[in-house]
Design a protein around this motif. Structure first.
Motif, PDB file in Angstrom:
ATOM      1  N   GLY A  26      -9.950 -10.587  -0.873  1.00  0.00           N
ATOM      2  CA  GLY A  26      -9.119  -9.556  -0.262  1.00  0.00           C
ATOM      3  C   GLY A  26      -7.948 -10.060   0.552  1.00  0.00           C
ATOM      4  O   GLY A  26      -7.337  -9.296   1.318  1.00  0.00           O
TER       5      GLY A  26
ATOM      6  N   ASP B  19       0.838  -1.193   0.000  1.00  0.00           N
ATOM      7  CA  ASP B  19       0.000   0.000   0.000  1.00  0.00           C
ATOM      8  C   ASP B  19       0.880   1.253   0.000  1.00  0.00           C
ATOM      9  O   ASP B  19       1.860   1.333   0.752  1.00  0.00           O
ATOM     10  CB  ASP B  19      -0.902   0.034   1.235  1.00  0.00           C
TER      11      ASP B  19
ATOM     12  N   TRP C 156      -1.220   0.761  -9.080  1.00  0.00           N
ATOM     13  CA  TRP C 156      -2.541   0.193  -8.889  1.00  0.00           C
ATOM     14  C   TRP C 156      -2.479  -0.957  -7.901  1.00  0.00           C
ATOM     15  O   TRP C 156      -1.406  -1.427  -7.519  1.00  0.00           O
ATOM     16  CB  TRP C 156      -3.130  -0.299 -10.220  1.00  0.00           C
ATOM     17  N   LYS C 157      -3.651  -1.414  -7.498  1.00  0.00           N
ATOM     18  CA  LYS C 157      -3.769  -2.546  -6.579  1.00  0.00           C
ATOM     19  C   LYS C 157      -4.879  -3.473  -7.053  1.00  0.00           C
ATOM     20  O   LYS C 157      -5.930  -3.012  -7.496  1.00  0.00           O
ATOM     21  CB  LYS C 157      -4.088  -2.069  -5.154  1.00  0.00           C
ATOM     22  N   TRP C 158      -4.606  -4.757  -6.937  1.00  0.00           N
ATOM     23  CA  TRP C 158      -5.623  -5.799  -7.123  1.00  0.00           C
ATOM     24  C   TRP C 158      -5.697  -6.571  -5.821  1.00  0.00           C
ATOM     25  O   TRP C 158      -4.710  -7.130  -5.361  1.00  0.00           O
ATOM     26  CB  TRP C 158      -5.249  -6.714  -8.285  1.00  0.00           C
ATOM     27  N   ARG C 159      -6.849  -6.625  -5.219  1.00  0.00           N
ATOM     28  CA  ARG C 159      -6.960  -7.157  -3.866  1.00  0.00           C
ATOM     29  C   ARG C 159      -6.965  -8.679  -3.815  1.00  0.00           C
ATOM     30  O   ARG C 159      -6.758  -9.263  -2.755  1.00  0.00           O
ATOM     31  CB  ARG C 159      -8.233  -6.622  -3.190  1.00  0.00           C
TER      32      ARG C 159
ATOM     33  N   THR D 257      -5.739  -2.525   0.937  1.00  0.00           N
ATOM     34  CA  THR D 257      -6.957  -1.719   1.013  1.00  0.00           C
ATOM     35  C   THR D 257      -7.441  -1.380  -0.398  1.00  0.00           C
ATOM     36  O   THR D 257      -6.625  -1.268  -1.320  1.00  0.00           O
ATOM     37  CB  THR D 257      -6.708  -0.418   1.783  1.00  0.00           C
ATOM     38  N   PRO D 258      -8.727  -1.200  -0.585  1.00  0.00           N
ATOM     39  CA  PRO D 258      -9.231  -0.832  -1.920  1.00  0.00           C
ATOM     40  C   PRO D 258      -8.685   0.521  -2.361  1.00  0.00           C
ATOM     41  O   PRO D 258      -8.465   1.409  -1.535  1.00  0.00           O
ATOM     42  CB  PRO D 258     -10.749  -0.786  -1.730  1.00  0.00           C
TER      43      PRO D 258
ATOM     44  N   ASP E  21     -10.322   2.627  -3.920  1.00  0.00           N
ATOM     45  CA  ASP E  21     -11.428   3.567  -3.744  1.00  0.00           C
ATOM     46  C   ASP E  21     -11.997   3.433  -2.335  1.00  0.00           C
ATOM     47  O   ASP E  21     -13.203   3.388  -2.133  1.00  0.00           O
ATOM     48  CB  ASP E  21     -12.521   3.292  -4.790  1.00  0.00           C
ATOM     49  N   HIS E  22     -11.112   3.380  -1.353  1.00  0.00           N
ATOM     50  CA  HIS E  22     -11.528   3.224   0.037  1.00  0.00           C
ATOM     51  C   HIS E  22     -12.342   4.442   0.470  1.00  0.00           C
ATOM     52  O   HIS E  22     -11.958   5.586   0.190  1.00  0.00           O
ATOM     53  CB  HIS E  22     -10.306   3.073   0.935  1.00  0.00           C
TER      54      HIS E  22
END
Length: 627
Positions: free
Chosen positions: A382, A352, A375-378, A486-487, A489-490
């Motif tokens: 998750g 993160d 970017w992130k892919w959960r 964490t997303p 778009d948290h």
């Protein structure tokens, strides 16, 4: 035929390819780094924050303007490390005052950092790895992001790379004590530049880096300890002390003018800046998440609530106050603080990109480059996903470090810088901006790791059976780094970003847009105090709805009843509603608690007169978002 004839000297072989021209690779790689940064700057030129610095960027900007207005010496003890504000002031004075152009200058510095990374990588692991490392850095989203922000990391990265290069040369070079020069990775001997001067220069660069951010100070004891231990091979004690002494002298030469300047303008000895103790307290508080979430302005007022008069009136007093409270946490709640340190250790290696001033990931909506590079892919449910790029760089860097150790190659200068910077992060708190200065080194190790994978082919059984330990370590680190992401778009980060958009809209006289942003922020996070505070000011000043403003201020006061800023704004709203007696009662208490505050005294005088309008909330608060 006479075989003893003299042969003519052969001419140097013609260059067959353009990349064989001396300087080709540094020039091309520097241009590539500049190009990615320029592309990102152009993409972001229409972003609402681009020409409106916020939080620390705003602080640096205001400090630079203050330097230009009041002289280069200034008039107050530095709150933050001063190198970047002076860099900005120099740019404003000699080059440009446009924020676009400032970022172009920083892109040029980033390009120079790319050239330094190439030189370090080429010496350590060859040209192919060096080229790969610079290409990786050029397309490392967080590096590009912070290089182009009006913040200090762009200078710290450059100084760290320059320090690593000079320190490596000092470690390799023959010294004045008659040691044989060390062999480089290319089989050539280094020059016999007097090593003591190299260590003096390395110390000066460390000091300059500390003037950009105090975390660089933690490099100093590690370098000195290494030099002392390294010099035990039969030398006298006095001779072993020469190199660390020169290194310390260089660091002191860079820092001492700032310390002297702080004493002359403030009458107190402050090494560089006085924000260290409060950050030490925040980063070691048992309620770590809440404390790190505090933002300069309204929320920070709670930190000084229990100051004594002596502590409030002096820098040294406030520093002692926060140091004492931090040490009390270690003493009284060691288990809780221990858990905080474990959390910080996890966060440092986590993929993160933790925000400090405002969330980072929303920038992807404005930049196609960042959309691809950060970017992130959960992952399923998750649990373990992929945080790009850090979640990939870190495990590859471990493989690269291990492969060098297998070859008995140590990049000691880089290891010392990374270890010192890591120690500083752990002692305070973790965020992406404070971690980013060592990412360039991790990218270099990652490039070495990729070469090791290509060479060793660990997917083959025989190779895997010989190298399963580093592979297992890299896999474990990958799982830890990419665990529970964490997303992007948290809701909490989305709320904070909306709040800042609202503040920019409010300050640029777009009240309707500001209202939409504040309401959107509170919809995601109803307890976002700064959004409620600015919304109250918006209702009071722009929409002339003091009843709605009062509703916001009373909500905040229910949670922080002694906040004098909130009480003053409540009094403004009450006055606008015609409830003069209630407003006067509040202001009388404020004047009693702070009799030297001219703002409170003037408003109390106004309340005693008829037909006098109160000051606007904007005038009364004077940009509370600035640190």
């Amino acid at each position: 035929m006479n075989s003893s004839h003299r042969e003519l000297p052969s001419e140097p072989a013609a260059l067959r390819h353009i990349h064989q021209i001396p300087g080709f690779w540094p020039a091309m790689l520097g241009a590539l780094v500049f190009a990615t940064h320029l592309y990102y700057i152009i993409e972001m030129a229409d972003h609402p924050f681009f020409n409106f610095p916020l939080v620390d960027s705003d602080t640096y900007h205001r400090q630079a303007l203050d330097i230009l207005k009041h002289g280069w010496v200034g008039k107050e003890i530095f709150w933050q490390a001063p190198l970047y504000p002076y860099f900005l002031a120099a740019c404003y004075h000699f080059i440009t005052v446009r924020f676009f152009d400032i970022r172009i200058v920083q892109a040029l510095i980033a390009a120079a950092s790319g050239v330094l990374l190439y030189c370090i990588g080429r010496r350590a692991a060859g040209r192919g790895v060096a080229v790969g490392a610079v290409v990786g850095a050029a397309f490392c989203g967080p590096l590009v992001y912070y290089d182009c922000e009006m913040l200090a990391p762009v200078l710290i990265v450059f100084l760290y790379l320059l320090l690593a290069m000079l320190m490596d040369r000092a470690l390799r070079a023959g010294n004045d004590m008659g040691e044989k020069p060390a062999a480089t990775g290319e089989g050539k001997e280094t020059s016999r530049t007097p090593v003591l001067w190299l260590w003096l220069g390395a110390g000066a660069l460390t000091g300059l880096a500390a003037l950009a951010h105090g975390l660089a100070l933690f490099i100093v004891p590690l370098v000195c300890l290494y030099l002392l231990l390294r010099g035990k091979g039969g030398k006298s004690k006095a001779r072993r002390l020469v190199r660390p002494a020169m290194y310390l002298a260089g660091a002191a030469a860079a820092i001492a003018p700032v310390t002297l300047r702080n004493y002359l303008v403030g009458g107190e000895f402050v090494l560089i800046s006085h924000n260290g103790p409060i950050n030490f307290y925040i980063g070691n508080h048992p309620e770590y998440d809440r404390m790190v979430g505090l933002r300069p302005g309204l929320e920070w007022a709670t930190l000084a609530r229990d100051f004594t008069d002596a502590e409030r009136d002096s820098v040294s007093g406030s520093s002692r106050h926060f140091t004492r409270k931090a040490l009390a946490n270690f003493r009284d709640r060691p288990v809780a603080v221990g858990r905080v340190w474990l959390k910080k250790l996890f966060l440092f290696f986590h993929a993160d990109e933790l925000a400090r001033d405002y969330p980072i990931y929303p920038v992807r909506h404005y930049s196609g480059l960042m959309w691809a590079l950060m970017w992130k892919w959960r992952g399923p449910d998750g649990w373990v996903g992929l945080g790009f790029p850090f979640g990939v760089i870190l495990p590859l860097a471990v493989l690269g470090w291990w492969s060098l150790r297998r070859q008995r190659i140590r990049l000691v200068a880089i290891e010392l810088i990374v270890a010192g910077h890591f120690a500083g992060n752990m002692l305070f708190f973790i965020c992406s901006r404070y971690r980013i200065p060592i990412v360039a080194f991790l990218v270099l190790y990652a490039a070495i790791g990729i070469r090791w994978i290509i060479d060793q082919k660990p997917w083959q059984f025989r190779s895997f059976s010989s190298h399963w330990r580093p592979i297992a370590a890299a896999v474990m680190l990958f799982l830890v780094s990419n665990y529970n992401l964490t997303p992007m778009d948290h809701p909490a980060e989305r709320a904070e970003y909306q709040m800042h958009l609202g503040y920019v809209s409010q300050m640029t006289r777009k009240p309707a847009e500001a209202l939409q942003h504040y309401l959107a922020a509170l919809n995601d996070k109803p307890d976002l105090t700064e959004a409620r505070f600015f919304l109250g000011i918006l209702y009071q000043d722009h929409f002339k709805e003091p009843a709605k403003a009062l509703e916001q201020f009373e909500w905040l006061l229910a949670r922080d009843p002694d906040n004098m800023t909130l009480l003053f704004n409540k009094a403004l709203s009450l006055f606008s509603l015609g409830r003069v007696g209630e407003a006067r009662a509040i202001v009388e208490v404020l004047v009693e608690n702070d009799p030297q505050n001219a703002k409170y005294k003037n408003f109390l005088d106004q309340l005693s007169q008829k037909n006098v309008a109160p000051p606007t909330a904007k005038e009364a608060n004077k940009n509370p978002s600035s640190s």
